[in-house]
Design a protein around this motif. Structure first.
Motif, mmCIF file in Angstrom:
data_model
loop_
_atom_site.group_PDB
_atom_site.id
_atom_site.type_symbol
_atom_site.label_atom_id
_atom_site.label_comp_id
_atom_site.label_asym_id
_atom_site.label_seq_id
_atom_site.Cartn_x
_atom_site.Cartn_y
_atom_site.Cartn_z
ATOM 1 N N UNK A 1 11.512 -4.914 -2.121
ATOM 2 C CA UNK A 1 11.465 -3.623 -2.812
ATOM 3 C C UNK A 1 10.841 -2.584 -1.878
ATOM 4 N N UNK A 2 11.504 -1.454 -1.731
ATOM 5 C CA UNK A 2 10.976 -0.396 -0.859
ATOM 6 C C UNK A 2 10.565 0.799 -1.715
ATOM 7 N N UNK A 3 9.468 1.413 -1.342
ATOM 8 C CA UNK A 3 8.981 2.558 -2.103
ATOM 9 C C UNK A 3 8.648 3.704 -1.162
ATOM 10 N N UNK A 4 9.005 4.898 -1.548
ATOM 11 C CA UNK A 4 8.648 6.074 -0.752
ATOM 12 C C UNK A 4 7.136 6.134 -0.594
ATOM 13 N N UNK A 5 6.649 6.360 0.620
ATOM 14 C CA UNK A 5 5.211 6.328 0.857
ATOM 15 C C UNK A 5 4.773 7.571 1.630
ATOM 16 N N UNK A 6 3.751 8.225 1.091
ATOM 17 C CA UNK A 6 3.259 9.471 1.679
ATOM 18 C C UNK A 6 2.841 9.298 3.143
ATOM 19 N N UNK A 7 2.264 8.131 3.429
ATOM 20 C CA UNK A 7 1.755 7.914 4.783
ATOM 21 C C UNK A 7 2.864 7.738 5.805
ATOM 22 N N UNK A 8 4.044 7.463 5.312
ATOM 23 C CA UNK A 8 5.148 7.222 6.233
ATOM 24 C C UNK A 8 6.231 8.273 6.032
ATOM 25 N N UNK A 9 5.739 9.510 5.906
ATOM 26 C CA UNK A 9 6.653 10.635 5.764
ATOM 27 C C UNK A 9 7.647 10.452 4.630
ATOM 28 N N UNK A 10 7.205 9.859 3.566
ATOM 29 C CA UNK A 10 8.000 9.630 2.357
ATOM 30 C C UNK A 10 9.147 8.652 2.575
ATOM 31 N N UNK A 11 9.166 7.982 3.719
ATOM 32 C CA UNK A 11 10.204 6.970 3.943
ATOM 33 C C UNK A 11 9.965 5.799 3.008
ATOM 34 N N UNK A 12 11.055 5.170 2.530
ATOM 35 C CA UNK A 12 10.880 3.978 1.709
ATOM 36 C C UNK A 12 10.403 2.793 2.566
ATOM 37 N N UNK A 13 9.243 2.241 2.222
ATOM 38 C CA UNK A 13 8.692 1.121 3.003
ATOM 39 C C UNK A 13 8.169 0.032 2.071
ATOM 40 N N UNK A 14 7.918 -1.136 2.644
ATOM 41 C CA UNK A 14 7.249 -2.210 1.924
ATOM 42 C C UNK A 14 6.025 -2.610 2.738
ATOM 43 N N UNK A 15 4.838 -2.372 2.162
ATOM 44 C CA UNK A 15 3.607 -2.554 2.942
ATOM 45 C C UNK A 15 3.070 -3.981 2.863
ATOM 46 N N UNK A 16 3.857 -4.914 2.325
ATOM 47 C CA UNK A 16 3.405 -6.301 2.240
ATOM 48 C C UNK A 16 3.769 -7.123 3.468
ATOM 49 N N UNK A 17 4.584 -6.567 4.348
ATOM 50 C CA UNK A 17 5.186 -7.368 5.421
ATOM 51 C C UNK A 17 5.537 -6.504 6.628
ATOM 52 N N UNK A 18 5.784 -7.175 7.739
ATOM 53 C CA UNK A 18 6.367 -6.495 8.896
ATOM 54 C C UNK A 18 7.746 -7.091 9.125
#
Ligand SMILES: *[C@@H]1O[C@H](CO)[C@@H](O)[C@H](O)[C@H]1NC(C)=O
Length: 470
Positions: free
Chosen positions: A113-130
């Motif tokens: 699941x990807x979510x827009x994230x303020x820290x990544x310029x609103x790009x959809x990211x998943x912060x649980x993994x690389x």
């Protein structure tokens, strides 16, 4: 060093702001409000000092995170036993959330699941993994699989770092085998040739070597025509891509005579910043072949430049990159005069072409200076050029010289690949080399790669707001 850098950065901002604010405009506005406002003197130097301190604090936090990554990567490697037949499914950045016709996740894809994230310029990211980017030419090689497996250990540190410092943006491990582990997981549309993206080309490669002085010497005699010239040009460009603003460079072409590709840079080295590198690339594109190759004078000239800048450019990492299809002259005396007995300057020879008619002399250089590669196709260029970085980084590796480096500003590549990018974002990278701590490799030193994090220049600007320095 951070403080120095921050102070000069702060001053630069102050100067820019002063230029743009328009003193006249302020004067006029002041007339309108005279009597209503009071004026308070601001100590400019104090202000800049405070910005510098705030920047130092902020960058210090980033450095801590990067150090944690380096330690984790070195430990992970130490306890990992290399397995030649390893099979391992890592998550490939280009296949994330990709499904086949039946709606099942493709191999190496995975569902995130990807979510827009303020820290990544609103790009959809998943912060649980690389996830991992691998250039196609090294896809699924055993060393890549082992590296991908081993570096899974970093996931925990990525997440922990992000929790400790939520201002962190991208964190990465760029392996010297060619894969790139990037946190967090993001979606990259594969439409801009990202597949050929090789993390080793990126500027944080500077983290792996100390500053260097490089003279590129290219043979443009008649025999270098056609594909050979194309490969030679590609080799030069690839070498230029490994240089950064801490390095110094010049390019000499030779046939019957010696000439500098940029006559204005005659007899010296110039900073290998982006402008100069691009300038060189344009000039190299224009090179034509003609005449006989007289390599002796070209080598003499190169040694002379390097001797002259000694103590002026980057101290002890000096190299000559000789690109030729064979040398007809014997030039032992040049080495005797300029480089023996210390062999201070390393000479890397890139021998272009399949057949080696006059290669004996070139082999001689190689044997006497150890570094010699044979480049017969365009596809060979990347691997061969990377080899020199390993040689130059060796002293640093052996001393386990964990220098933190700051790269020059560059465009966030993830942004570049994203079609929705609203604005181009300038980044700098805080990076650190990672070495093998295994007993059997300790003495000759193995560079595993580079860990780092990107810092948006915008973040730094925020610490020195314009209205305060006007
Ligand atoms: C190496 O990897 C293969 C495939 O994953 C596995 O079957 C094998 O047991 C591994 N060998 C060792 C020595 O761990």
């Amino acid at each position: 060093r951070v403080q120095q850098w921050a102070v000069s950065f702060g001053k630069e901002i102050a100067a820019l702001s002063a230029r743009y604010s328009g003193a006249k405009l302020l004067q006029k506005k002041y007339k309108d409000v005279e009597g209503v406002v009071t004026i308070e003197e601001v100590n400019g130097e104090e202000l800049v000092k405070r910005f510098a301190e705030e920047m130092e604090e902020m960058l210090g936090r980033k450095m801590k995170s990067v150090k944690r990554l380096a330690e984790a990567a070195e430990d992970a490697d130490l306890y990992h036993e290399y397995n030649e037949t390893m099979e391992f499914d890592y998550f490939n950045a280009l296949l994330i959330n990709t499904v086949d016709e039946d709606g099942n996740a493709v191999p190496l894809g995975g569902e995130f699941p990807l979510e827009g994230n303020e820290h990544f310029n609103k790009l959809p990211v998943n912060t649980q993994m690389s996830n991992i980017q691998v250039p196609t030419n090294v896809y699924n090689r055993p060393d890549i699989l082992n590296g991908a497996y081993m570096s899974e250990a970093l996931n925990e540190v990525f997440i922990d770092n992000f929790q400790k410092d939520p201002t962190l943006t991208w964190q990465y491990f760029g392996s010297s085998t060619g894969f790139f582990r990037l946190y967090p997981i993001q979606w990259i549309p594969d439409e801009n040739g990202v597949v050929t993206f090789d993390c080793r080309n990126r500027n944080y490669i500077q983290a792996a070597t100390s500053p260097k002085d490089v003279v590129i010497v290219v043979d443009v005699s008649g025999s270098m025509k056609g594909l050979r010239l194309t490969i030679a040009k590609h080799t030069i460009n690839t070498i230029l891509d490994t240089l950064g603003e801490n390095d110094f460079v010049n390019i000499i072409a030779y046939s019957d005579y010696v000439r500098y590709v940029e006559p204005c840079f005659k007899g010296t080295l110039v900073q290998a910043d982006l402008d100069n590198r691009e300038h060189f690339k344009l000039l190299v594109e224009e090179l034509h072949v003609k005449g006989e190759g007289k390599v002796k004078n070209a080598m003499k000239e190169s040694f002379k430049i390097l001797n002259e800048v000694l103590g002026q450019g980057s101290l002890c990492n000096q190299a000559i990159m000789l690109i030729t299809d064979g040398a007809m002259e014997d030039f032992q005396e040049v080495f005797e005069e300029f480089n023996w007995p210390e062999r201070r300057v390393r000479v890397f020879t890139y021998l272009i072409g399949r057949e080696m008619t006059f290669a004996d002399n070139v082999k001689w250089i190689a044997c006497n200076n150890k570094y010699y590669t044979h480049v017969s196709t365009l596809a060979d260029v990347q691997e061969n050029v990377m080899e020199y970085l390993h040689v130059l980084s060796r002293p640093m590796v052996i001393n386990h010289d964990h220098d933190i480096i700051w790269t020059e500003a560059y465009m966030d590549s993830v942004q570049l690949f994203n079609t929705q990018a609203q604005s181009l974002l300038l980044m700098t990278s805080v990076a650190m080399p990672v070495f093998s701590k295994k007993k059997e490799t300790l003495s000759h030193g193995i560079l595993l790669g580079v860990v780092g994090t990107d810092v948006a220049l915008r973040e730094l600007m925020r610490l020195a707001p314009r209205y305060k320095v006007n």
